[in-house]
Design an enzyme around this catalytic site. Structure first.
Site, short mmCIF file in Angstrom:
data_model
loop_
_atom_site.label_atom_id
_atom_site.label_comp_id
_atom_site.label_asym_id
_atom_site.label_seq_id
_atom_site.Cartn_x
_atom_site.Cartn_y
_atom_site.Cartn_z
N SER A 106 0.82 -1.20 0.00
CA SER A 106 0.00 0.00 0.00
C SER A 106 0.86 1.26 0.00
O SER A 106 0.46 2.30 -0.51
CB SER A 106 -0.92 0.01 1.22
N ASN A 107 2.07 1.17 0.57
CA ASN A 107 2.88 2.38 0.73
C ASN A 107 3.74 2.73 -0.48
O ASN A 107 4.37 3.78 -0.51
CB ASN A 107 3.77 2.27 1.99
N LYS A 143 -2.46 -9.24 -7.49
CA LYS A 143 -3.67 -8.95 -6.75
C LYS A 143 -3.58 -7.47 -6.39
O LYS A 143 -2.76 -7.07 -5.55
CB LYS A 143 -3.77 -9.81 -5.50
N HIS A 191 -3.83 -3.88 -4.85
CA HIS A 191 -4.02 -3.51 -3.44
C HIS A 191 -5.30 -2.69 -3.28
O HIS A 191 -5.52 -1.72 -4.00
CB HIS A 191 -2.82 -2.71 -2.93
N GLY A 243 4.40 -6.00 2.76
CA GLY A 243 3.38 -5.45 3.64
C GLY A 243 3.63 -5.80 5.10
O GLY A 243 4.77 -5.90 5.54
N SER A 244 2.53 -6.02 5.81
CA SER A 244 2.63 -6.22 7.26
C SER A 244 3.09 -7.62 7.62
O SER A 244 2.97 -8.56 6.83
CB SER A 244 1.26 -5.98 7.89
N GLU A 254 8.19 -9.56 2.37
CA GLU A 254 9.03 -8.52 2.99
C GLU A 254 8.11 -7.79 3.94
O GLU A 254 7.07 -7.29 3.52
CB GLU A 254 9.61 -7.62 1.89
N CYS A 300 9.29 0.92 4.94
CA CYS A 300 9.76 -0.24 5.71
C CYS A 300 11.19 -0.04 6.19
O CYS A 300 11.65 -0.77 7.07
CB CYS A 300 9.64 -1.52 4.91
N GLU A 322 7.98 -2.84 15.17
CA GLU A 322 7.83 -1.71 14.25
C GLU A 322 6.55 -0.93 14.57
O GLU A 322 5.49 -1.51 14.78
CB GLU A 322 7.75 -2.25 12.82
#
Lengths: 485, 485
Positions: free
Chosen positions: B119-120, B145, B147, B202-203, B226, B263, B353
């Protein structure tokens, strides 16, 4: 047990903290010393291995040679040093809009590696086998779980490695040997927080269980399980017409070598219905009839071979072409079976590896059916094409199929007898291995146990020698995209 | 839904069967065309991305530039061709006791790759981002896919890629774009039998779930997730004494760039109790106070930032050094906190994080405590050392610690702004990534999507060009251990 295993893994981690920085030259001396110590075990090792496995002494002279050559080859690899894949991209301070930093990377060791040896290679793929040799070469400490089917052999080899550790003055826990045959033991070691990677060689059931333990951890780790194959062989017309006797002899040996207990055993032979295929089949049966039957490694493997065989040979459409008479405890009959392509496609039992001196000829109606069957097989360590240039030129599309099936494509030879070289791939799409991106045989086996580490704008005096400007180790390095030494 | 997704993956597999053989030159044209088509989207793309993410247009001019450069860099890589790591060991027919076969290997594509964008980074790590670019470069077909937080941006980029597919006359399903935000969708795609690998950014929660789906399959596949880091920074004395203003400015920017939604954001700053550290802390707070607050990407991230922050800032011993006043929907306050080494060690919440413009200074009692804390942090994408040569020379042992923590060690610069080069490593020990042996940024990102394939005694006319004797592609190749071109 848990306290004891905890201690083993903590010691392995302590040893790793210093061993990871041991120089390539010193690791070479260590690996050579292990080989020397194994050779110094002399007849004792050969006899013990033979007693524990029912395999002849001569086999272990060969396997010891392979094991020691492998250790020395990894020693040479790390002494030369370029295996760390040093990559350097130099800075461009005046680049617009942003300066380009100096970026350098090289491979570094993962941490303590756990090795589960194979029952069928008590020397070359067990205690001091390819997994141990490659992990020690990488700079990882190693914990071997000795295989319960050859405990005394494993202990002898472990003592040789421990002697080498002490002769070389390394941390005493660079190598440790754990004994036991419980399932729980393997699980605890795989899931210990200090275990950084696992090498396994053996059955699909065992290899998958260890893989799952590794992935279900809070911190997942790489588990490379090599789990065997049917190693399909394509027999093309012109080759059968011209060289049937030669290939029949070679395949009879390949099917029965080590009593068929090799992961590269050619278990499936694919050909198109023809008199040439019939002729080859008869010759192969004849060659097999001249090879004596031997004892298998242990009761479990023998029981499994006998029971799967009796099931498969009574399956619909399966014809027994040759079934050697075999007498005595644990003795395995070499068997050659035959089935039509149609019957094979309908019978999933025939698609799986049968571990032992067994092979089945699939008589396909035509080339399309042969390709169809070939594609439907599971992932393979190897696939083999037996064909003259004429055969291959008129079947050029076969290679595209072969590429997507296996880790190694063999031409006009048997798949057994894996060469240990820079270019070896012993792995392949699942279930040949749990990660087709790596190999367990050959010098690149070391890549399973390392990760890349990047240094950005690091002062030269602080850089590891492998990526210092002056290249003090004389390595091949990729500098701004070009290989240089 | 299942029927539709089945069709997508079957189409992706069909496309792979031809696309895997597309030449490096043709893949370069394709990747360059994608970049051209993305640029041709013009202001429409920039405005849409800005609307959907609350990030400024200027940011997307930069990110588009990065995305297109990355696509072209992978195009150049595959056109040059040496990335396939060709290794040749020539035959020695008269070797004793056995002839040495001719063994050659090169990398081949894995199959259809599934990409979950971040997303970022709606451009550089999403639909046509690093995962897609590296997989297409490798010869894999790709299913993205999209986001759900930037659906229109994703569709625009997907249309640019589809235009490029059609301009280049490739199989129409080399690239496919799937829309939807259900968890189930990701699971079905990851577990489809034709999916050969997954790239996720992502998360930790999302990345681990996808990883688990991939490993729980009947045939496990590589999943590179990641998942971010705290990116610890060591602040050493001499550097603080001499360059505090310069580093305070750089770190204020690094903490707040992209509203802290990177990240590689420096979330933990480690220093030893001193007036120099106090001075740096004040300067950093001052610099932060001059940076305006911005809106975060979406409601979910903002809610999470606010709630974690309010919890952490009221934790025992945590002091708020600076907390910007921020008004308005989704606006995130940049925050600088401070805590003693003792309090940090006792509070695991602080070790994770915090995604947003937040950083915490850990005031350690002494060097031992600083090293102890550094070692206890989770695996990291990056760790940074801020120190003069004098600092580093008197703390030479620090590097040994840094090596075991992170994928990239940065000296005297901020960890944000990852250079895309040959030597880049964007990955690291878990939970930075699910497999520290690979990278998702830089040209080696392509290695995630390939496996080595060995050809034994293959007739030269049948070999892929990369490993033919005559080296028609002019590649760098390792021949009998030496790099040659």
């Amino acid at each position: 047990m848990i306290n004891e295993l905890n201690k083993v893994m903590e010691q392995a981690y302590e040893a790793f903290l210093s061993y990871q920085f041991v120089s390539g030259q010193d690791k070479k001396v260590f690996l050579y010393t292990i080989a020397d110590e194994i050779e110094d075990l002399g007849a004792d090792l050969l006899e013990t291995a033979s007693e524990e496995t029912n395999l002849p002494i001569a086999r272990f002279i060969g396997e010891r040679q392979r094991t020691c050559s492998q250790l020395r080859a990894f020693g040479d690899l790390v002494a030369e040093g370029s295996w760390v894949d040093a990559v350097i991209d130099t800075a461009i301070p005046d680049r617009k809009p942003l300066p380009k930093p100096d970026m350098r990377k090289m491979s570094v060791a993962l941490g303590p590696i756990l090795v589960f040896g194979a029952s069928n290679f008590p020397l070359a793929y067990s205690t001091a086998g390819g997994d141990t040799a490659s992990a020690l070469a990488a700079g990882c400490s190693v914990v071997v779980k000795g295989h319960p089917s050859h405990p005394r052999t494993s202990l002898l080899v472990a003592s040789a490695i421990q002697n080498a550790v002490s002769i070389c003055g390394l941390h005493p826990h660079v190598f440790q040997h754990v004994v036991g045959d419980s399932h729980e033991l393997g699980k605890i070691l795989t899931q210990h927080s200090h275990t950084a990677g696992v090498g396994f060689t053996g059955s699909l059931t065992g290899g998958r269980a260890i893989f799952d333990y590794g992935q279900q951890r809070e911190i997942p780790i790489p588990v490379f399980s090599e789990m065997g194959s049917t190693n399909p062989v394509l027999l093309l017309k012109d080759a059968l017409n011209h060289k049937a006797p030669e290939f029949a002899k070679a395949f009879a040996n390949s099917i029965t070598i080590g009593v068929g207990q090799f992961c590269t055993n050619p278990g499936i032979l694919l050909g198109i219905k023809s008199s040439a295929l019939n002729h080859f089949t008869s010759l192969l049966a004849l060659e097999l009839s001249m090879i004596p039957a031997f004892k298998m490694l242990h009761q479990g493997i023998h029981t499994s071979y006998v029971s799967i065989l009796s099931k498969v040979l009574s399956d619909k459409g399966v014809e027994t072409v040759f079934h050697a008479h075999a007498d005595g405890d644990l003795v395995a009959s070499p068997v050659l079976a035959r089935v039509s392509g149609d019957a094979f496609l309908k019978n999933p039992n025939l698609h799986h590896e049968i571990f032992g001196p067994f092979s089945i000829i699939i008589v396909c109606d035509n080339k399309n059916q042969m390709i169809d069957i070939w594609k439907k097989l599971q992932g393979q360590l190897t696939t083999t094409i037996i064909g003259t240039d004429r055969d291959i030129k008129s079947n050029i599309d076969l290679l595209d199929v072969a590429r997507n099936i296996a880790g190694r494509i063999v031409f006009n030879n048997v798949p057994t007898g894996v060469e240990v070289s820079n270019a070896t791939v012993h792995g392949g799409p699942y279930p040949a291995a749990t990660d087709a991106r790596f190999t367990s045989v050959g010098l690149d086996a070391i890549k399973r146990w390392v990760r890349p580490l990047c240094f950005q704008d690091c002062p030269d005096f602080l850089l590891p020698d492998a990526i210092k400007d002056s290249n003090p180790l004389g390595l091949w390095r990729k500098i701004n995209g070009e290989y240089k030494r």
